[in-house]
Design an enzyme around this catalytic site. Sequence first.
Site, PDB file in Angstrom:
ATOM      1  N   GLY A  53     -21.405 -24.974 -36.249  1.00  0.00           N
ATOM      2  CA  GLY A  53     -20.680 -25.874 -35.359  1.00  0.00           C
ATOM      3  C   GLY A  53     -21.584 -26.713 -34.473  1.00  0.00           C
ATOM      4  O   GLY A  53     -21.369 -27.922 -34.308  1.00  0.00           O
TER       5      GLY A  53
ATOM      6  N   LYS B 128     -22.528 -16.495 -21.603  1.00  0.00           N
ATOM      7  CA  LYS B 128     -21.250 -15.800 -21.710  1.00  0.00           C
ATOM      8  C   LYS B 128     -20.997 -15.043 -20.405  1.00  0.00           C
ATOM      9  O   LYS B 128     -21.865 -14.320 -19.903  1.00  0.00           O
ATOM     10  CB  LYS B 128     -21.257 -14.835 -22.901  1.00  0.00           C
TER      11      LYS B 128
END
Length: 361
Positions: free
Chosen positions: A222, A304
């Site tokens: 991606g 994250k």
Amino acid sequence: MSSVVIYCRSGFESDAAAEINHHAMQQGVAGYVKAKPNTGFVTFECYAKEEAERLIKQIDFKSLVFARQWFAGTLLTNMPLEDRVGEIKQCVADFPLCGDLRVETPDTNEGKELSKFCKKISTPLAKSLEKQNKLTRNVKPQKPVLHILFLANDTAYVGYSFSDNNSPFFMGIPRLKMPADGPSRSTLKLDEAFNVFLTKEQAEDRVRPGMRGVDLGACPGGWTYQLVRRGMFVAAIDNGPMNDKLMESGQVKHFREDGFKYRPEKRNIDWLVCDMVEKPSKVTQLMIDWIVNGFVKELIFNLKLPMKKRFDSVYECLQLIDDELAHYNVGYKLQAKHLYHDREEVTVHIQVLKVPQNLYS
């Protein structure tokens, strides 16, 4: 105007609140935060009315991680449904001449229900404000932006932001389309990062065909896709499989290696991107290592977030970067943002300006 109104992702109100409170304290501005879960916005209420404008002038908007947009404003409630335009006109009587009007809602389900109404009222409101000499007929990018944030059809925050210290996007959200051949929806995160962190002029100079990129944790591709579509040659680092069409482009070389262990043979990488699922402190240390060793010129990476204390976690990582790069006398520019296409993560961009050669020679 006594309120600084900040747009954020629904569910991250406490983080946006902690952030503006942190910066207000640094500016010596007294006030308090108002935040409700899942509303998509928070406000900082200044005890002195003039302080709201001072905050949106003196705090660098780019330094805010969890804010999508902001403005200094006033809350209007119980507006008569037959003359909301008149109420808003009274409120803006002391405003400067603005060069753009944005009639917006919070990015929530409730806000979406108001979007049709906002479009309907925008034209008559704009015409009325033009006659009042509070809004230019044509968009003037150098002038303040007039914001009307509707919370209900009779309730809105009304205020303005400064065009050199706000988000240029409506509701603070870049509108991007998922490419038909994109390997995964994560591709939109990197596309948004390029749009948010670099102006068009900067992108033309620093994101060019023929450049070299590295994507750590690339599978299925991606983020590699966004580098390839910008004409770069990419080393994709991941033990997993890559998208077949990407590999057919001839611009990608796949290395089946651990992204935390891989290092390039030469110090000629223009862009490093990284979206690996790992503790934010571990990813931060990896990025510092690449910078200090002179491997790369610019980086975009995701941190994250933990379930709790997300604001603390992000600022600890940013402080670690600042401390370590200052220790090694590395010159750099950093931006971090909770992007629209991010979820439980924050995206960071670093442009490396100077690395002392004695660190790696």
